[in-house]
Design a protein around this motif. Structure first.
Motif, PDB file in Angstrom:
ATOM      1  N   SER A 261       0.837  -1.207   0.000  1.00 59.30           N
ATOM      2  CA  SER A 261       0.000   0.000   0.000  1.00 59.30           C
ATOM      3  C   SER A 261       0.866   1.249   0.000  1.00 59.30           C
ATOM      4  O   SER A 261       0.584   2.222  -0.721  1.00 59.30           O
ATOM      5  N   ILE A 262       1.918   1.223   0.808  1.00 63.10           N
ATOM      6  CA  ILE A 262       2.834   2.376   0.841  1.00 63.10           C
ATOM      7  C   ILE A 262       3.517   2.559  -0.516  1.00 63.10           C
ATOM      8  O   ILE A 262       3.649   3.684  -1.023  1.00 63.10           O
ATOM      9  N   PHE A 263       3.917   1.422  -1.119  1.00 59.73           N
ATOM     10  CA  PHE A 263       4.562   1.483  -2.435  1.00 59.73           C
ATOM     11  C   PHE A 263       3.624   2.095  -3.472  1.00 59.73           C
ATOM     12  O   PHE A 263       4.016   2.973  -4.267  1.00 59.73           O
ATOM     13  N   ILE A 264       2.368   1.642  -3.508  1.00 61.04           N
ATOM     14  CA  ILE A 264       1.367   2.177  -4.454  1.00 61.04           C
ATOM     15  C   ILE A 264       1.139   3.660  -4.203  1.00 61.04           C
ATOM     16  O   ILE A 264       1.057   4.470  -5.143  1.00 61.04           O
ATOM     17  N   PHE A 265       1.037   3.979  -2.889  1.00 62.27           N
ATOM     18  CA  PHE A 265       0.800   5.387  -2.529  1.00 62.27           C
ATOM     19  C   PHE A 265       1.934   6.277  -3.031  1.00 62.27           C
ATOM     20  O   PHE A 265       1.714   7.334  -3.647  1.00 62.27           O
ATOM     21  N   LEU A 266       3.179   5.880  -2.807  1.00 60.31           N
ATOM     22  CA  LEU A 266       4.338   6.664  -3.234  1.00 60.31           C
ATOM     23  C   LEU A 266       4.429   6.717  -4.758  1.00 60.31           C
ATOM     24  O   LEU A 266       4.788   7.764  -5.346  1.00 60.31           O
ATOM     25  N   ALA A 267       4.115   5.590  -5.406  1.00 63.35           N
ATOM     26  CA  ALA A 267       4.154   5.542  -6.871  1.00 63.35           C
ATOM     27  C   ALA A 267       3.121   6.493  -7.457  1.00 63.35           C
ATOM     28  O   ALA A 267       3.393   7.220  -8.428  1.00 63.35           O
ATOM     29  N   ASN A 268       1.919   6.483  -6.900  1.00 62.34           N
ATOM     30  CA  ASN A 268       0.855   7.385  -7.374  1.00 62.34           C
ATOM     31  C   ASN A 268       1.238   8.838  -7.155  1.00 62.34           C
ATOM     32  O   ASN A 268       0.988   9.708  -8.004  1.00 62.34           O
ATOM     33  N   LYS A 269       1.828   9.083  -5.971  1.00 63.70           N
ATOM     34  CA  LYS A 269       2.239  10.451  -5.652  1.00 63.70           C
ATOM     35  C   LYS A 269       3.296  10.932  -6.647  1.00 63.70           C
ATOM     36  O   LYS A 269       3.255  12.087  -7.137  1.00 63.70           O
ATOM     37  N   LYS A 270       4.249  10.056  -6.991  1.00 61.55           N
ATOM     38  CA  LYS A 270       5.311  10.391  -7.934  1.00 61.55           C
ATOM     39  C   LYS A 270       4.741  10.625  -9.334  1.00 61.55           C
ATOM     40  O   LYS A 270       5.147  11.545 -10.063  1.00 61.55           O
ATOM     41  N   GLN A 271       3.758   9.754  -9.701  1.00 67.12           N
ATOM     42  CA  GLN A 271       3.127   9.871 -11.024  1.00 67.12           C
ATOM     43  C   GLN A 271       2.350  11.173 -11.143  1.00 67.12           C
ATOM     44  O   GLN A 271       2.403  11.852 -12.188  1.00 67.12           O
ATOM     45  N   LYS A 272       1.650  11.522 -10.061  1.00 66.06           N
ATOM     46  CA  LYS A 272       0.894  12.781 -10.075  1.00 66.06           C
ATOM     47  C   LYS A 272       1.832  13.967 -10.222  1.00 66.06           C
ATOM     48  O   LYS A 272       1.552  14.945 -10.947  1.00 66.06           O
ATOM     49  N   LYS A 273       2.967  13.894  -9.505  1.00 66.83           N
ATOM     50  CA  LYS A 273       3.952  14.974  -9.573  1.00 66.83           C
ATOM     51  C   LYS A 273       4.522  15.091 -11.008  1.00 66.83           C
ATOM     52  O   LYS A 273       4.705  16.198 -11.546  1.00 66.83           O
ATOM     53  N   ASN A 275       3.037  14.052 -13.765  1.00 70.33           N
ATOM     54  CA  ASN A 275       1.964  14.539 -14.638  1.00 70.33           C
ATOM     55  C   ASN A 275       1.792  16.047 -14.514  1.00 70.33           C
ATOM     56  O   ASN A 275       1.561  16.758 -15.516  1.00 70.33           O
ATOM     57  N   LEU A 276       1.899  16.539 -13.296  1.00 65.22           N
ATOM     58  CA  LEU A 276       1.759  17.985 -13.053  1.00 65.22           C
ATOM     59  C   LEU A 276       2.891  18.755 -13.749  1.00 65.22           C
ATOM     60  O   LEU A 276       2.664  19.795 -14.397  1.00 65.22           O
ATOM     61  N   LEU A 277       4.123  18.223 -13.642  1.00 71.25           N
ATOM     62  CA  LEU A 277       5.264  18.853 -14.278  1.00 71.25           C
ATOM     63  C   LEU A 277       5.119  18.831 -15.811  1.00 71.25           C
ATOM     64  O   LEU A 277       5.420  19.818 -16.511  1.00 71.25           O
ATOM     65  N   LEU A 278       4.662  17.688 -16.324  1.00 75.07           N
ATOM     66  CA  LEU A 278       4.461  17.552 -17.765  1.00 75.07           C
ATOM     67  C   LEU A 278       3.410  18.535 -18.264  1.00 75.07           C
ATOM     68  O   LEU A 278       3.535  19.129 -19.342  1.00 75.07           O
ATOM     69  N   GLY A 279       2.361  18.720 -17.456  1.00 76.54           N
ATOM     70  CA  GLY A 279       1.306  19.666 -17.818  1.00 76.54           C
ATOM     71  C   GLY A 279       1.833  21.084 -17.911  1.00 76.54           C
ATOM     72  O   GLY A 279       1.499  21.833 -18.830  1.00 76.54           O
ATOM     73  N   LYS A 280       2.670  21.426 -16.950  1.00 75.36           N
ATOM     74  CA  LYS A 280       3.260  22.770 -16.951  1.00 75.36           C
ATOM     75  C   LYS A 280       4.147  22.963 -18.180  1.00 75.36           C
ATOM     76  O   LYS A 280       4.135  24.035 -18.826  1.00 75.36           O
ATOM     77  N   GLN A 281       4.944  21.905 -18.495  1.00 72.64           N
ATOM     78  CA  GLN A 281       5.816  21.994 -19.669  1.00 72.64           C
ATOM     79  C   GLN A 281       4.999  22.138 -20.951  1.00 72.64           C
ATOM     80  O   GLN A 281       5.353  22.912 -21.877  1.00 72.64           O
ATOM     81  N   ASN A 282       3.903  21.391 -21.054  1.00 75.93           N
ATOM     82  CA  ASN A 282       3.029  21.462 -22.240  1.00 75.93           C
ATOM     83  C   ASN A 282       2.428  22.867 -22.379  1.00 75.93           C
ATOM     84  O   ASN A 282       2.330  23.424 -23.485  1.00 75.93           O
ATOM     85  N   ASN A 283       2.015  23.419 -21.247  1.00 74.99           N
ATOM     86  CA  ASN A 283       1.444  24.780 -21.268  1.00 74.99           C
ATOM     87  C   ASN A 283       2.489  25.788 -21.729  1.00 74.99           C
ATOM     88  O   ASN A 283       2.202  26.735 -22.500  1.00 74.99           O
ATOM     89  N   LEU A 284       3.714  25.581 -21.248  1.00 74.30           N
ATOM     90  CA  LEU A 284       4.798  26.502 -21.610  1.00 74.30           C
ATOM     91  C   LEU A 284       5.071  26.424 -23.111  1.00 74.30           C
ATOM     92  O   LEU A 284       5.249  27.454 -23.804  1.00 74.30           O
ATOM     93  N   ILE A 285       5.108  25.177 -23.626  1.00 75.95           N
ATOM     94  CA  ILE A 285       5.360  24.986 -25.060  1.00 75.95           C
ATOM     95  C   ILE A 285       4.239  25.619 -25.888  1.00 75.95           C
ATOM     96  O   ILE A 285       4.467  26.282 -26.917  1.00 75.95           O
ATOM     97  N   GLU A 286       2.990  25.428 -25.460  1.00 82.82           N
ATOM     98  CA  GLU A 286       1.849  25.974 -26.179  1.00 82.82           C
ATOM     99  C   GLU A 286       1.924  27.496 -26.211  1.00 82.82           C
ATOM    100  O   GLU A 286       1.628  28.149 -27.225  1.00 82.82           O
ATOM    101  N   ASN A 287       2.297  28.094 -25.089  1.00 87.59           N
ATOM    102  CA  ASN A 287       2.387  29.554 -25.007  1.00 87.59           C
ATOM    103  C   ASN A 287       3.488  30.065 -25.939  1.00 87.59           C
ATOM    104  O   ASN A 287       3.331  31.118 -26.625  1.00 87.59           O
ATOM    105  N   GLN A 288       4.626  29.319 -25.969  1.00 88.39           N
ATOM    106  CA  GLN A 288       5.725  29.724 -26.835  1.00 88.39           C
ATOM    107  C   GLN A 288       5.314  29.634 -28.316  1.00 88.39           C
ATOM    108  O   GLN A 288       5.633  30.503 -29.139  1.00 88.39           O
ATOM    109  N   LYS A 289       4.617  28.523 -28.670  1.00 84.52           N
ATOM    110  CA  LYS A 289       4.148  28.365 -30.051  1.00 84.52           C
ATOM    111  C   LYS A 289       3.189  29.493 -30.439  1.00 84.52           C
ATOM    112  O   LYS A 289       3.235  30.024 -31.554  1.00 84.52           O
ATOM    113  N   LYS A 290       2.335  29.849 -29.513  1.00 83.30           N
ATOM    114  CA  LYS A 290       1.346  30.901 -29.784  1.00 83.30           C
ATOM    115  C   LYS A 290       2.055  32.223 -30.008  1.00 83.30           C
ATOM    116  O   LYS A 290       1.695  33.017 -30.910  1.00 83.30           O
TER     117      LYS A 290
END
Length: 298
Positions: A261-273, A275-290
Motif C-alpha cells: 500500500s505504501i509502495f502504491i501510494f508513493l508511486a501514485n504520488k510520484k506519477q501525479k507529480k 503529470n503535473l510537471l508535464l502539464g506545466k511543460q506542455n502549457n509553456l510549449i503551447e504559449n511559446q508556439k502561440k
C-alpha cells in the motif's frame, strides 16, 4: 469410579508392600492414594491412608512420626464418628508406646481401645486389647493376670479365627504358663503358636502374590495416565504451534499489504507529480508556439 479405584488400589497396595519392607514404594502408593482420597472427598480412605503411613514409620522405628500420623487419623475418625477406626488407632498407639517401653501410656490406650471395642462389639479389638494388656502384665511379672487376659483374648481370637491374635495370645500364654511351672499348658500353647506361625507365613505368601498383581495394575494405570497426559501435552503443544504459525502468517501478510500500500501510494504520488510537471511543460510549449505564431502573423 475411576478415581475411587486408584484410591483403594493405592491404599491396599501400600499396606501390602510393607510385608516386603518396600517402604519407599509404600510411601509412593500412600501419597497417590492420599491425594486421590482428598480429591474424591473420602475422609474414611484418608484416615486409613494415615494409619498405613503410620505403620510404615512404626516399621522403620520412627515412633514419633508414627504417632503424629495416627493423631491425624484420630482427628478424622472423631470428626466422622468412626468408632471402629478409633479403636484400631488406639491399639496402634498403645503398641507404639509398648515398643518404646512406656507401659503406662501403652496401657491407657489399650484400655481406651477395650472400652470402645466393647461398646461397639468389635470383637477383634476386644481380643487384641486383652492380649496386649496381658503382655504388659507379663512385663510387670503379674503372670496370673497375664494368663487371664491371654485366655480371654485367645477365646475370642479362636471364635473369630483371627490368626494374628492366636499367634500373639499363644506366645503370651506359653511364656506365662512356663513362668508359673504349668508346662503341659505351656507346651499346648507353644504348639498353637507354631501352627499359627506356619499359617500366617502361608497367608502372607498369598498376600504377596496378590500384591504383585496389584502392583502391576497400579503401575499399569499410572503408565496409562502418563501416556494420556503426554498425548494431551502434545496436542496442546501442537495447537499452540498452529496458533503461533497463524499469528506469524497473519503478521507477514499484514506487513506485505501495508508495504504494498505504501509502495502504491508513493508511486501514485510520484506519477501525479510527474503529470503535473508535464502539464506545466506542455502549457509553456503551447504559449511559446502561440507567441511565435502571433509574431509571424504580425
Amino acid at each position: 469410579r475411576h478415581t475411587r479405584y486408584i484410591s483403594v488400589t493405592g491404599v491396599q497396595t501400600c499396606a501390602l508392600t510393607i510385608l516386603q519392607n518396600d517402604l519407599k514404594k509404600a510411601m509412593e502408593y500412600y501419597k497417590q492414594a492420599s491425594l486421590t482420597a482428598d480429591e474424591i472427598n473420602s475422609p474414611n480412605s484418608k484416615a486409613y491412608c494415615l494409619m498405613v503411613i503410620a505403620d510404615v514409620y512404626k516399621t522403620k522405628g520412627e515412633y514419633n512420626l508414627a504417632i503424629e500420623y495416627l493423631n491425624k487419623s484420630e482427628s478424622i475418625a472423631l470428626e466422622i464418628e468412626d468408632l471402629h477406626r478409633l479403636s484400631e488407632i488406639y491399639l496402634e498407639i498403645g503398641e507404639i508406646y509398648q515398643n518404646k517401653l512406656e507401659f503406662q501410656q501403652s496401657l491407657n490406650f489399650y484400655e481406651k481401645a477395650l472400652e470402645l471395642g466393647t461398646k461397639i462389639q468389635n470383637r477383634s479389638a476386644i481380643s487384641t486389647s486383652h492380649i496386649h494388656i496381658g503382655e504388659i502384665d507379663f512385663n510387670n511379672k503379674k503372670y496370673k493376670e497375664a494368663i487371664e487376659k491371654g485366655e480371654r483374648g485367645m477365646k475370642i481370637a479362636i471364635e473369630i479365627q483371627n490368626l494374628e491374635n492366636i499367634y500373639d495370645a499363644s506366645k503370651l500364654l506359653y511364656q506365662s504358663y512356663k513362668k508359673i511351672g504349668d508346662y503341659s499348658k505351656a507346651i499346648l500353647n507353644l504348639e498353637r503358636h507354631k501352627s499359627a506361625n506356619d499359617t500366617i507365613i502361608a497367608h502372607n505368601n498369598s498376600k504377596i502374590l496378590i500384591q504383585n498383581q496389584m502392583n502391576f495394575e497400579f503401575d499399569k494405570e499410572k503408565e496409562k495416565n502418563k501416556i494420556e497426559q503426554a498425548k494431551k501435552d502434545a496436542n496442546a503443544s501442537a495447537h499452540i504451534q498452529v496458533q503461533r504459525n497463524i499469528i506469524i502468517s497473519s503478521i507477514v501478510i499484514l506487513l506485505f499489504v501495508v508495504g504494498f500500500s505504501i509502495f502504491i501510494f508513493l508511486a501514485n504520488k510520484k506519477q501525479k507529480k510527474a503529470n503535473l510537471l508535464l502539464g506545466k511543460q506542455n502549457n509553456l510549449i503551447e504559449n511559446q508556439k502561440k507567441e511565435i505564431t502571433d509574431s509571424i502573423n504580425y
